[in-house]
Design a protein around this motif. Structure first.
Motif, short mmCIF file in Angstrom:
data_model
loop_
_atom_site.label_atom_id
_atom_site.label_comp_id
_atom_site.label_asym_id
_atom_site.label_seq_id
_atom_site.Cartn_x
_atom_site.Cartn_y
_atom_site.Cartn_z
N ILE A 5 -10.60 1.87 2.81
CA ILE A 5 -9.79 2.43 3.89
C ILE A 5 -8.45 2.96 3.41
O ILE A 5 -8.08 4.09 3.68
CB ILE A 5 -9.57 1.38 5.01
N THR A 6 -7.73 2.15 2.63
CA THR A 6 -6.38 2.56 2.30
C THR A 6 -6.29 3.46 1.07
O THR A 6 -5.29 4.12 0.87
CB THR A 6 -5.47 1.34 2.07
N VAL A 7 -7.32 3.47 0.23
CA VAL A 7 -7.24 4.32 -0.97
C VAL A 7 -8.27 5.45 -0.95
O VAL A 7 -7.93 6.61 -1.15
CB VAL A 7 -7.39 3.48 -2.25
N ILE A 49 -0.38 3.03 13.22
CA ILE A 49 0.90 2.65 12.64
C ILE A 49 0.74 1.34 11.86
O ILE A 49 1.29 1.19 10.77
CB ILE A 49 1.98 2.57 13.74
N VAL A 78 -1.97 0.33 10.25
CA VAL A 78 -2.60 0.66 8.97
C VAL A 78 -1.59 1.37 8.07
O VAL A 78 -1.53 1.10 6.86
CB VAL A 78 -3.85 1.53 9.18
N GLY A 79 -0.76 2.23 8.65
CA GLY A 79 0.26 2.92 7.86
C GLY A 79 1.19 1.92 7.19
O GLY A 79 1.49 2.04 5.99
N ILE A 80 1.59 0.89 7.92
CA ILE A 80 2.48 -0.12 7.34
C ILE A 80 1.76 -0.93 6.26
O ILE A 80 2.32 -1.24 5.21
CB ILE A 80 3.04 -1.03 8.46
N ILE A 109 -0.58 0.18 4.34
CA ILE A 109 -0.64 1.03 3.15
C ILE A 109 0.70 1.00 2.44
O ILE A 109 0.77 0.90 1.21
CB ILE A 109 -1.00 2.48 3.55
N TRP A 110 1.76 1.05 3.21
CA TRP A 110 3.11 1.02 2.65
C TRP A 110 3.28 -0.25 1.82
O TRP A 110 3.70 -0.23 0.66
CB TRP A 110 4.13 1.05 3.80
N ARG A 164 1.06 -0.26 -1.38
CA ARG A 164 1.51 0.63 -2.46
C ARG A 164 2.84 0.21 -3.04
O ARG A 164 3.14 0.50 -4.20
CB ARG A 164 1.58 2.06 -1.95
N ALA A 165 3.65 -0.45 -2.23
CA ALA A 165 4.92 -0.93 -2.77
C ALA A 165 4.64 -2.04 -3.79
O ALA A 165 5.37 -2.21 -4.76
CB ALA A 165 5.79 -1.46 -1.64
#
Lengths: 214, 205
Positions: A25-27, A194, A196-198, A200-201, A204-205
């Motif tokens: 999902i995230t990558v 939003i 899922v966006g967080i 991912i953030w 990746r951090a």
């Protein structure tokens, strides 16, 4: 002895990669449609994750067994037939044993057919690898998918309705008496994006090699 | 006539495929880097939804539903084939997409070169299958309503993908935190656009 162990190092990588570095999902950006729509509550999310696990694992093995017989020009249709058959099975089983959840998932069980995660893994992996590896890949990817689904559903159900798996956690903890109120926003569809966006953030951090180039 | 207009507006704004149901997300995220490709994809989706939803409507009402085979022979009244609907719908979609691709290539080569790669991708776009499944769930009265619903959903997808593509083109010039760059910020923008679209929910039609 280790030579004959069930999982070689490579096999382990097949299982663990999709959980983080190569998460569907995230990558890989696969299978988002269904992931977002059914994460309001934990229960449908768990059922969905299990359904995808069944369809993807069995489908991966079937496609891998047939990989030398499928003419590449019509492979998409062959994939669709394999997936549709498995999804019909899952749908009928859900209707028979957990009817209320099946109603809640409504069209999204059918949409497993066009869930790109399944098509994507068939195309990218099962078509080129032997059945056992394809099986592991299927399990790994469905877990990667399920983990995100369950994390998102956890936060949305906890913050949105104050329950977990239908159990009123916040009420029992007595948080409402202090003046806390459920955030109705979390139940609305846009908050899934939003969340899922967080996620991912955060991912990746933590894992810097996933950051996209400008 | 008013009913049709209602269905059309409702399927574009209130039940928007992307913002209300997250259908077609994969292609929505993958093909929205520039407005030009977004336009191509959006047009192709309108086209295919406008064709497949009415065809699947006929299929549903004359073959699959319980008792739908009555026109063939009164004995078939108790036959219920609705468990086959997934496989029938997806077969119709895949073959229609193939057919449309061949026709467009033959008769409208300029359109083909602009839609080109997007047409085959549409067969696995969940918005298309979703359109047919929602049509089945909501049980529209006749084929005209179903067609209008299909076209409206397509227009909704078109609006969404062109909108996000325009925003992504502009956001390239701003300073997004590195970990959020690309996919992450696109998700969050889509969420915000979705919240904006939710304001249409108050409209009673």
């Amino acid at each position: 002895m280790s030579k004959f162990s069930l999982l070689s190092k490579k096999d382990k990588k097949l299982l663990s990669d999709p959980l983080d570095d190569n998460n569907p999902i995230t990558v890989q950006v696969l299978g988002i449609c269904s992931a977002l729509a059914i994460t309001v509550k934990l229960k449908p999310a768990v059922v969905m994750a299990i359904s995808v696990l069944a369809v993807l694992t069995v489908g991966n093995v079937i496609v891998s067994l047939m990989r030398k017989m499928i003419p590449s020009r019509i492979r998409i249709i062959v994939f669709l037939v394999v997936i549709a058959t498995l999804v019909i099975l899952v749908d009928q089983i859900l209707k028979a044993y957990v009817y209320d959840v099946s109603k809640e998932l409504s069209v999204f069980v059918g949409l497993i057919i066009t869930n790109c995660i399944i098509m994507g893994r068939f195309e990218a992996f099962a078509l080129a690898n032997p059945p056992y590896k394809a099986f592991l890949d299927g399990v790994g990817n469905s877990f990667g998918y399920g983990v995100i689904l369950i994390v998102v559903a956890f936060f949305r159900e906890l913050l949105g309705s104050g329950t977990l798996y239908g159990y009123p956690v916040l009420k029992n903890l007595g948080i409402y008496e202090v003046g806390y109120e459920n955030n109705g926003m979390m139940i609305l569809p846009p908050m899934a994006l939003i969340t899922v966006g967080i996620l991912i953030w955060w991912q990746r951090a933590r894992n810097e090699k996933l950051i996209e180039e400008k | 006539m008013q009913d049709l207009a209602n269905i059309f507006i409702k399927s574009i704004f209130i039940d928007n495929m992307v913002f209300a149901y997250f259908l077609g997300m994969c292609s929505y995220l993958a093909i929205s880097k520039t407005v030009k490709t977004g336009l191509g994809m959006g047009a192709a989706v309108i086209f295919v939804l406008g064709i497949t939803v009415p065809i699947n409507y006929l299929l549903e009402n004359y073959i699959l539903q319980e008792g739908a085979l009555k026109w063939l022979n009164p004995d078939f009244e108790s036959v219920d084939l609705s468990f086959l609907s997934f496989i029938m719908f997806i077969a119709v979609i895949a073959s229609m997409v193939q057919l449309v691709e061949m026709l467009v290539e033959k008769f409208l080569p300029s359109l083909y070169s602009s839609l080109g790669i997007f047409l085959p991708l549409i067969a696995v776009n969940c918005a298309i299958l979703g359109g047919s499944l929602f049509m089945q769930e909501r049980a529209y009265n006749d084929i005209v309503e179903a067609t209008v619903f299909g076209l409206g959903s397509g227009v909704g997808f078109f609006l969404a993908i062109v909108g996000i593509a325009a925003i992504r083109e502009k956001i390239r010039y701003s300073n997004v935190p590195p970990a959020l760059r690309g996919l992450g910020i696109t998700y969050i923008i889509t969420g915000l656009m979705g919240i904006a679209f939710m304001s249409f929910m108050g409209i009673k039609l």
